[in-house]
Design a protein around this motif. Structure first.
Motif, PDB file in Angstrom:
ATOM      1  N   ALA A 114       0.840  -1.205   0.000  1.00 15.14           N
ATOM      2  CA  ALA A 114       0.000   0.000   0.000  1.00 15.14           C
ATOM      3  C   ALA A 114       0.871   1.248   0.000  1.00 15.14           C
ATOM      4  N   LYS A 115       1.963   1.215   0.757  1.00  8.57           N
ATOM      5  CA  LYS A 115       2.869   2.366   0.789  1.00  8.57           C
ATOM      6  C   LYS A 115       3.516   2.567  -0.579  1.00  8.57           C
ATOM      7  N   LEU A 116       3.949   1.476  -1.226  1.00  5.65           N
ATOM      8  CA  LEU A 116       4.556   1.584  -2.553  1.00  5.65           C
ATOM      9  C   LEU A 116       3.568   2.134  -3.573  1.00  5.65           C
ATOM     10  N   ALA A 117       2.285   1.765  -3.415  1.00  2.93           N
ATOM     11  CA  ALA A 117       1.251   2.220  -4.337  1.00  2.93           C
ATOM     12  C   ALA A 117       0.659   3.563  -3.903  1.00  2.93           C
ATOM     13  N   ARG A 118       1.195   4.100  -2.826  1.00  6.66           N
ATOM     14  CA  ARG A 118       0.728   5.371  -2.270  1.00  6.66           C
ATOM     15  C   ARG A 118      -0.772   5.333  -1.951  1.00  6.66           C
ATOM     16  N   LEU A 119      -1.162   4.240  -1.289  1.00  5.48           N
ATOM     17  CA  LEU A 119      -2.552   4.077  -0.866  1.00  5.48           C
ATOM     18  C   LEU A 119      -2.638   4.229   0.644  1.00  5.48           C
ATOM     19  N   ASN A 120      -3.629   4.925   1.082  1.00  3.71           N
ATOM     20  CA  ASN A 120      -3.895   5.055   2.513  1.00  3.71           C
ATOM     21  C   ASN A 120      -5.026   4.098   2.853  1.00  3.71           C
ATOM     22  N   LEU A 121      -4.687   2.986   3.504  1.00  2.00           N
ATOM     23  CA  LEU A 121      -5.671   1.976   3.851  1.00  2.00           C
ATOM     24  C   LEU A 121      -6.033   2.078   5.318  1.00  2.00           C
ATOM     25  N   THR A 122      -7.310   1.871   5.595  1.00  2.00           N
ATOM     26  CA  THR A 122      -7.741   1.796   6.991  1.00  2.00           C
ATOM     27  C   THR A 122      -7.342   0.426   7.528  1.00  2.00           C
ATOM     28  N   ASN A 123      -7.438   0.251   8.849  1.00  2.00           N
ATOM     29  CA  ASN A 123      -7.123  -1.042   9.452  1.00  2.00           C
ATOM     30  C   ASN A 123      -8.059  -2.129   8.942  1.00  2.00           C
ATOM     31  N   GLU A 124      -9.331  -1.772   8.745  1.00  2.00           N
ATOM     32  CA  GLU A 124     -10.303  -2.736   8.232  1.00  2.00           C
ATOM     33  C   GLU A 124      -9.926  -3.175   6.813  1.00  2.00           C
ATOM     34  N   GLU A 125      -9.505  -2.217   5.979  1.00  2.00           N
ATOM     35  CA  GLU A 125      -9.106  -2.539   4.605  1.00  2.00           C
ATOM     36  C   GLU A 125      -7.856  -3.426   4.605  1.00  2.00           C
ATOM     37  N   GLN A 126      -6.904  -3.138   5.481  1.00  2.00           N
ATOM     38  CA  GLN A 126      -5.693  -3.962   5.561  1.00  2.00           C
ATOM     39  C   GLN A 126      -6.049  -5.402   5.932  1.00  2.00           C
TER      40      GLN A 126
ATOM     41  N   THR B 211      -5.587  -8.563   3.439  1.00  2.00           N
ATOM     42  CA  THR B 211      -4.730  -9.652   3.916  1.00  2.00           C
ATOM     43  C   THR B 211      -5.472 -10.987   3.777  1.00  2.00           C
ATOM     44  N   GLU B 212      -6.729 -11.014   4.192  1.00  2.00           N
ATOM     45  CA  GLU B 212      -7.536 -12.231   4.066  1.00  2.00           C
ATOM     46  C   GLU B 212      -7.726 -12.615   2.603  1.00  2.00           C
ATOM     47  N   GLN B 213      -8.051 -11.637   1.754  1.00  2.00           N
ATOM     48  CA  GLN B 213      -8.299 -11.918   0.344  1.00  2.00           C
ATOM     49  C   GLN B 213      -7.041 -12.428  -0.356  1.00  2.00           C
ATOM     50  N   LEU B 214      -5.915 -11.802  -0.086  1.00  2.00           N
ATOM     51  CA  LEU B 214      -4.670 -12.228  -0.720  1.00  2.00           C
ATOM     52  C   LEU B 214      -4.265 -13.626  -0.258  1.00  2.00           C
ATOM     53  N   ASN B 215      -4.480 -13.931   1.003  1.00  2.00           N
ATOM     54  CA  ASN B 215      -4.181 -15.279   1.509  1.00  2.00           C
ATOM     55  C   ASN B 215      -5.098 -16.319   0.862  1.00  2.00           C
ATOM     56  N   ALA B 216      -6.352 -15.964   0.639  1.00  2.00           N
ATOM     57  CA  ALA B 216      -7.279 -16.885  -0.028  1.00  2.00           C
ATOM     58  C   ALA B 216      -6.820 -17.145  -1.462  1.00  2.00           C
ATOM     59  N   ILE B 217      -6.344 -16.123  -2.135  1.00  2.00           N
ATOM     60  CA  ILE B 217      -5.841 -16.279  -3.507  1.00  2.00           C
ATOM     61  C   ILE B 217      -4.622 -17.182  -3.517  1.00  2.00           C
ATOM     62  N   LEU B 218      -3.703 -16.981  -2.588  1.00  2.00           N
ATOM     63  CA  LEU B 218      -2.497 -17.812  -2.522  1.00  2.00           C
ATOM     64  C   LEU B 218      -2.829 -19.265  -2.198  1.00  2.00           C
TER      65      LEU B 218
END
Length: 95
Positions: free
Chosen positions: A12-24, A28-35
């Motif tokens: 998110a920092k590399l993409a210059r995105l400001n994510l809330t804790n809920e979004e993080q 995290t859950e979605q990316l783990n499901a994809i993996l």
């Protein structure tokens, strides 16, 4: 392999995105499901499967060039705004 919240924060920092804790947490859950789903591919027996660059057969669908008579200049320039010495005349784009 699993994604941690710090990995999501880093991307998110590399993409210059400001994510809330809920979004993080959600990402995290979605990316783990994809993996986890992608890891299922390791269970497949690909021993006798030839490598491919594309799943569909691709071929050139262009027709052969055929020499034929072209349109007469008078017909070509009929709808041209301006013509000069057998060429389309257009406003200058370079100084």
């Amino acid at each position: 392999m699993s994604i941690q919240a710090k990995d999501v924060q880093h991307v998110a920092k590399l993409a210059r995105l400001n994510l809330t804790n809920e979004e993080q947490e959600k990402f995290t859950e979605q990316l783990n499901a994809i993996l986890q789903y992608a890891e299922k591919l390791n269970e497949l027996d690909t021993e006798n499967v030839p490598p491919t660059t594309h799943v569909l057969h691709l071929s050139n669908v262009m027709r052969d060039d055929v020499v034929q008579e072209s349109l007469p200049a008078e017909k070509v320039f009929r709808n041209a705004p301006e013509e000069e010495d057998g060429q389309f005349k257009v406003p200058a784009v370079l100084e």
